[in-house]
Design a protein around this motif. Structure first.
Motif, mmCIF file in Angstrom:
data_model
loop_
_atom_site.group_PDB
_atom_site.id
_atom_site.type_symbol
_atom_site.label_atom_id
_atom_site.label_comp_id
_atom_site.label_asym_id
_atom_site.label_seq_id
_atom_site.Cartn_x
_atom_site.Cartn_y
_atom_site.Cartn_z
ATOM 1 N N ASP A 349 -3.966 -8.878 0.555
ATOM 2 C CA ASP A 349 -3.659 -8.508 1.945
ATOM 3 C C ASP A 349 -2.643 -7.382 1.955
ATOM 4 O OD1 ASP A 349 -3.125 -8.537 4.745
ATOM 5 O OD2 ASP A 349 -1.469 -9.920 4.416
ATOM 6 N N VAL A 350 -3.066 -6.186 1.592
ATOM 7 C CA VAL A 350 -2.122 -5.072 1.572
ATOM 8 C C VAL A 350 -2.402 -4.139 2.735
ATOM 9 C CG1 VAL A 350 -1.782 -5.200 -0.917
ATOM 10 C CG2 VAL A 350 -3.573 -3.696 -0.003
ATOM 11 N N CYS A 351 -1.409 -3.340 3.071
ATOM 12 C CA CYS A 351 -1.527 -2.413 4.190
ATOM 13 C C CYS A 351 -0.785 -1.132 3.823
ATOM 14 C CB CYS A 351 -0.924 -3.036 5.446
ATOM 15 S SG CYS A 351 -1.202 -2.091 6.962
ATOM 16 N N VAL A 352 -1.423 -0.007 4.061
ATOM 17 C CA VAL A 352 -0.833 1.296 3.733
ATOM 18 C C VAL A 352 -0.899 2.199 4.956
ATOM 19 C CG1 VAL A 352 -1.453 1.105 1.287
ATOM 20 C CG2 VAL A 352 -3.047 2.212 2.876
ATOM 21 N N PRO A 353 -0.105 3.284 4.968
ATOM 22 C CA PRO A 353 -0.256 4.259 6.052
ATOM 23 C C PRO A 353 -1.698 4.764 6.115
ATOM 24 C CG PRO A 353 1.742 4.698 4.782
ATOM 25 C CD PRO A 353 0.996 3.644 4.041
ATOM 26 N N ILE A 354 -2.190 5.030 7.318
ATOM 27 C CA ILE A 354 -3.585 5.440 7.495
ATOM 28 C C ILE A 354 -3.939 6.630 6.599
ATOM 29 C CG2 ILE A 354 -5.194 6.501 9.125
ATOM 30 C CD1 ILE A 354 -4.970 3.606 9.613
ATOM 31 N N SER A 408 -1.439 -8.333 -8.578
ATOM 32 C CA SER A 408 -0.103 -7.774 -8.775
ATOM 33 C C SER A 408 -0.145 -6.252 -8.726
ATOM 34 C CB SER A 408 0.482 -8.253 -10.104
ATOM 35 O OG SER A 408 1.778 -7.731 -10.297
ATOM 36 N N TRP A 409 -1.135 -5.682 -9.414
ATOM 37 C CA TRP A 409 -1.293 -4.223 -9.402
ATOM 38 C C TRP A 409 -1.527 -3.724 -7.982
ATOM 39 C CZ3 TRP A 409 -5.505 -1.549 -7.591
ATOM 40 C CH2 TRP A 409 -5.493 -0.166 -7.809
ATOM 41 N N ILE A 415 2.836 -0.883 -2.158
ATOM 42 C CA ILE A 415 4.273 -0.618 -1.981
ATOM 43 C C ILE A 415 4.603 0.802 -2.409
ATOM 44 C CG2 ILE A 415 6.582 -1.252 -2.797
ATOM 45 C CD1 ILE A 415 5.486 -4.173 -2.975
ATOM 46 N N GLY A 416 3.972 1.255 -3.501
ATOM 47 C CA GLY A 416 4.195 2.615 -3.985
ATOM 48 C C GLY A 416 3.704 3.677 -3.020
ATOM 49 N N MET A 417 2.780 3.328 -2.149
ATOM 50 C CA MET A 417 2.269 4.248 -1.132
ATOM 51 C C MET A 417 3.029 4.104 0.185
ATOM 52 S SD MET A 417 -1.869 4.127 -1.627
ATOM 53 C CE MET A 417 -2.665 4.818 -3.085
ATOM 54 N N LEU A 435 8.531 -9.130 -2.357
ATOM 55 C CA LEU A 435 9.349 -8.822 -1.184
ATOM 56 C C LEU A 435 10.556 -7.977 -1.548
ATOM 57 C CD1 LEU A 435 9.546 -9.205 1.852
ATOM 58 C CD2 LEU A 435 10.847 -11.304 1.452
ATOM 59 N N VAL A 436 11.225 -8.310 -2.629
ATOM 60 C CA VAL A 436 12.393 -7.534 -3.026
ATOM 61 C C VAL A 436 11.978 -6.145 -3.494
ATOM 62 C CG1 VAL A 436 12.464 -8.326 -5.443
ATOM 63 C CG2 VAL A 436 14.584 -7.606 -4.298
ATOM 64 N N ARG A 437 10.805 -6.014 -4.112
ATOM 65 C CA ARG A 437 10.324 -4.689 -4.517
ATOM 66 C C ARG A 437 10.053 -3.819 -3.298
ATOM 67 N NH1 ARG A 437 5.612 -6.363 -8.912
ATOM 68 N NH2 ARG A 437 6.600 -8.292 -9.619
ATOM 69 N N GLU A 438 9.559 -4.448 -2.242
ATOM 70 C CA GLU A 438 9.199 -3.705 -1.039
ATOM 71 C C GLU A 438 10.416 -3.324 -0.205
ATOM 72 O OE1 GLU A 438 6.698 -4.628 3.033
ATOM 73 O OE2 GLU A 438 5.835 -5.250 1.119
ATOM 74 N N LEU A 439 11.352 -4.249 -0.033
ATOM 75 C CA LEU A 439 12.460 -4.027 0.901
ATOM 76 C C LEU A 439 13.806 -3.786 0.241
ATOM 77 C CD1 LEU A 439 11.561 -6.729 3.577
ATOM 78 C CD2 LEU A 439 11.020 -4.294 3.601
#
Length: 467
Positions: A349-354, A408-409, A415-417, A435-439
């Motif tokens: 369940d990932v989400c990136v900028p359009i 995981s990848w 998150i990298g995007m 969560l800690v990697r993201e925020l």
């Protein structure tokens, strides 16, 4: 933040609470293994962690009394709606009491003139829309499953209509909640906007039961559109379909839904729903508005799709055809299971900028192929959210390890995007490491401070969100 000092089961406290609740609730309090397993059930590969007892509450006051009983003995509390969450939200890692609010299922008030309603948390989205239909209203958030409104609020759910109508955070006006000490609060009044103090409504929406238990929700409603049209269009690649989505958003076309299915998902949907769609990447759309507006939107989309090689574009206004198409989309989970009978489905369940969606989908597809995984993908493409669902033989340790590596990848890629590891499913247990990697640690520390202030004994759904 660790589990707030509650690292071990509170055996004495749990035993005392079981006795009190049995005396207080009689047959509405259950400790049988089957029902406890149901209330620890997760629809993922996360292991089932059962509560010690399940109590079926019927009012806010009863929830408050249960919480006070548990708080006095520092016993964990886990809220339960319909059990459709996907990241282990209803598990009980330290045991404790599951408060099932499914019997709190009343639509309490509908204010048609103000386009809002007040409901109990056990009301499901389908039941709410059935109740609203004869008033010309509907609630637009549609996560696919017939989830409870309380659970959708607690996990900040969204779904297929989010591109036009937003997510739960945009559609909840206020909530009533029972806090960790048993006190009852309401986060706001019914006005459509307010500047009165901290935004506690937004704090509770998406808190996953870790700050309090939501017992009433006031929701924004929409008028049923004058005209609705569904459409589909096939593309030569996932990348071309995603570029079309980006063009639609940049053009400002007000689509209500725009879903992307990869070729393997389309094939699965054909087999399950007895359709004959071209087996190639596909966009499914829905337009809402006036007759003229819907026709104009459909025509404009056709031109944008043609520029990216879209073929077989077809639109329909008939209710039967629209329902058939969207029912097939909602049945995608069951359809994909037939691609590998006997295997489990592990949904990402990932989400990136359009602007990064085409790249993210292309990379995901290539990575799954490289790893030899079957991972059909469906995307709420209008807001950059997608689910690559890995079909895994859980008896094959090597395959399970590969699936974990892929998930995981995928989270790290998003998150990298500058995206997120969860667009709508929430953190629960499954997404905690990301969560800690993201925020960042500093942001997580602020969240931990809020949790500690509102739930000092860490009894509200412990082990979720925080490590």
């Amino acid at each position: 933040m660790a589990d707030g000092g509650m690292q071990m089961r509170n055996e004495d406290g749990i035993a005392a609470v079981l006795g009190v609740l049995k005396q207080q609730f009689g047959e509405r309090f259950q400790t049988g293994e089957a029902i406890r397993a149901q209330h620890g059930h997760t629809t993922t590969w996360i292991a089932n962690q059962m509560p010690d007892g399940v109590v079926f509450a019927q009012s806010t006051e009863e929830v408050s009394e249960i919480v006070k009983t548990c708080a006095a003995r520092k016993v964990p509390i886990i809220a339960f709606g319909t059990g459709t969450s996907l990241e282990g939200h209803v598990n009980a890692p330290l045991g404790g009491i599951s408060i099932d609010v499914s019997q709190m299922d009343k639509v309490l008030e509908v204010n048609a003139g103000d386009l809002d309603c007040r409901v109990q948390p056990g009301v499901t989205r389908e039941a709410l829309n059935t109740h609203l239909r004869d008033q010309g209203l509907f609630f637009p958030i549609d996560p696919g499953a017939n989830a409870s409104i309380g659970g959708m609020t607690a996990t900040r759910a969204s779904g297929t209509n989010a591109v036009r109508y937003g997510t739960m955070k945009d559609n909840v006006i206020n909530v009533e909640a029972v806090m960790a000490d048993g006190s009852i609060i309401r986060t706001a009044r019914r006005a459509k906007k307010t500047s009165a103090g901290y935004d506690l409504t937004r704090l509770m929406v998406g808190s996953e039961g870790t700050l309090g238990i939501i017992t009433e929700i006031t929701l924004r409603l929409q008028g049923i559109p004058e005209a609705m049209s569904a459409a589909r269009c096939s593309f030569p690649s996932v990348e071309a379909a995603a570029r079309t989505v980006m063009a639609v958003i940049q053009y400002g076309l007000p689509v209500a839904r725009i879903e992307l299915l990869d070729a393997s998902m389309v094939g699965a949907v054909n087999n399950y729903s007895k359709l004959e769609l071209p087996v190639s990447p596909m966009l499914l759309l829905e337009f809402h508005g006036s007759d003229a507006g819907v026709a104009e939107q459909a025509e404009t989309f056709g031109m944008l799709a043609e520029e990216e090689g879209g073929t077989g574009y077809a639109a329909t206004k008939t209710l039967e055809e629209r329902n058939k198409l969207w029912q097939a989309r909602h049945d995608a989970y069951w359809a994909m299971l037939q691609l590998r009978p006997g295997c489990d489905a592990v949904a990402s369940d990932v989400c990136v900028p359009i602007s990064r969606l085409a790249d993210a989908l292309t990379q995901s597809e290539a990575k799954a192929t490289e790893m030899g995984l079957v991972a059909p993908t469906v995307s709420h493409a209008g807001d950059g959210n997608f689910h690559a669902t890995v079909l895994v033989n859980m008896e094959d340790a090597a395959e399970v390890a590969k699936a974990k590596e892929f998930i995981s990848w995928l989270n790290d890629m998003a998150i990298g995007m500058e995206g997120t590891c969860t667009g709508e499913h929430g953190i629960g247990q499954g997404k905690r490491p990301y969560l800690v990697r993201e925020l960042g640690a500093e942001t997580l520390a602020v969240m931990g401070a809020i949790k500690k202030a509102l739930d000092p004994d860490n009894i509200m759904n412990p082990g979720k969100i925080f490590m």
